[in-house]
Write a protein that holds these residues in place. Structure first.
Motif: not given
Length: 362
Positions: A139-148
């Motif tokens: 979930r945290w990795v997904s959040a970083q990718l959404e920010l990207a």
């Protein structure tokens, strides 16, 4: 006589563990903020494995394995597990008797509800804790990718708005400037040559293709060239005052964010005024911010029309809504432009810019 030194306290073991976890996550986040590819996966994966404490971790996109970290695992085996989770979009636990580690937990990576990859965690045994940890890391990795993705969208939007702004300002100004220069060719060739050089420098800056940001010093130099060209056209009808605090010259700001406001003052404020008019450009230091004001004593405007221009409903005010939208996109809604105007009373535009803001490097 002996003196003792108190040892510097580093906090409790829990404090240190929390700090190390946050620090490790931040290191992984830096890589992931560029998006999901082989390079970002390679750089982030060792930090993700440290967070999970597992012997091997794999990151994939929807087509292949991007990177592995830890004890050797077969990429084709990891991809087979990831593919199953990508197809169903839910975290799964698997027995892997043919692999070096007999268990694996696989969690999907999602951006805007679409699965974009998976994280595969190999282990010698499974537990509910490892499953929850894997799911939370995913979930945290997904959040970083959404920010990207948001960063990419913001950049694309700013580039589109900048192209639109260039398209708006260039024809009107180019035609008038060339007309003014042509008028001096026979009567004052040296003056025509100087103006042509100013025009070349102005257009070179305005149509440059690198960088979303510039310094206030560079933006003001371009504004001065613009005003020199407009004075050649208006003559004594245009009076100009520019005052700048040296402390704010190095402030970084979005490219072409002040120049269109000055052009707006000349084109819509003074061009329709029969008598002489004045444009005053001030840039002052205000603590953590630089404050730039562009004021004219021209014909002014209906405040309601300005509100509609800032909302994008009116396109005639060159760049007004465009600049406001770009400033808010970069600095937040607190940094939109402020316009004070009234029919027959001139116009004053105020822009506040943080002296230091992350992500605004040239």
């Amino acid at each position: 006589m002996r003196t003792t030194r108190s040892r510097r306290r580093l906090g409790s073991p829990e404090d240190r563990a929390t700090y190390e976890t946050l620090h490790t996550a931040s290191l992984a986040g830096r890589a992931l903020r560029r998006g999901l590819d082989e390079e970002s996966a390679e750089r982030a994966l060792k930090h993700l494995r440290a967070l999970l404490g597992s012997p091997a971790v794999v990151l994939t996109d929807t087509e292949r394995v991007l990177a592995t970290d830890g004890t050797r695992v077969r990429a084709e085996h990891a991809w087979d597990l990831a593919r199953r989770v990508i197809e169903h979009g839910a975290t799964g636990a698997f027995r892997t008797p043919t692999a070096r580690h007999p268990h694996a937990i696989v969690a999907p990576l999602t951006v805007e509800d679409a699965v974009v990859g998976a994280v595969v965690v190999f282990a010698d045994d499974t537990s509910a804790g490892l499953a929850r940890a894997t799911d939370e890391v995913a979930r945290w990795v997904s959040a970083q990718l959404e920010l990207a993705e948001l960063d990419r969208s913001r950049t694309a939007l700013m580039e589109a708005e900048l192209r639109a702004l260039r398209a708006q300002i260039s024809p009107h100004f180019v035609y008038n400037s060339l007309g003014a220069i042509a008028s001096f060719v026979r009567t004052d060739p040296e003056r025509a040559r100087e103006l042509l050089l100013e025009f070349a420098d102005f257009t070179r800056y305005s149509f440059r293709r690198h960088g979303e940001f510039t310094t206030l010093a560079d933006e003001l130099r371009s504004i001065e060239r613009y005003l020199v060209l407009e004075k050649a056209r208006f003559g004594d009808r245009l009076q100009v005052t520019v005052q700048v605090a040296p402390e704010v010259l190095s402030v970084t700001l979005p490219f072409l964010s002040i120049q269109p406001l000055v052009e707006n003052a000349v084109r819509h404020g003074l061009e329709r005024k029969a008598a002489a008019g004045q444009v005053v450009v001030l840039a002052r230091d205000s603590g953590t911010e630089a404050v730039i004001t562009i004021e004219d004593d021209g014909v002014g405007e209906d405040p309601d029309r300005i509100r509609r221009a800032l909302s994008g409903a009116v396109r005639e005010s060159v760049g007004l809504g465009n600049v406001d939208a770009r400033m808010r996109a970069v600095y937040g809604d607190a940094y939109g432009i402020v316009v004070e105007t009234e029919r027959g009373a001139g116009t004053k535009v105020t822009v506040r810019i943080p002296k230091y803001a992350p992500g605004t490097e040239r």
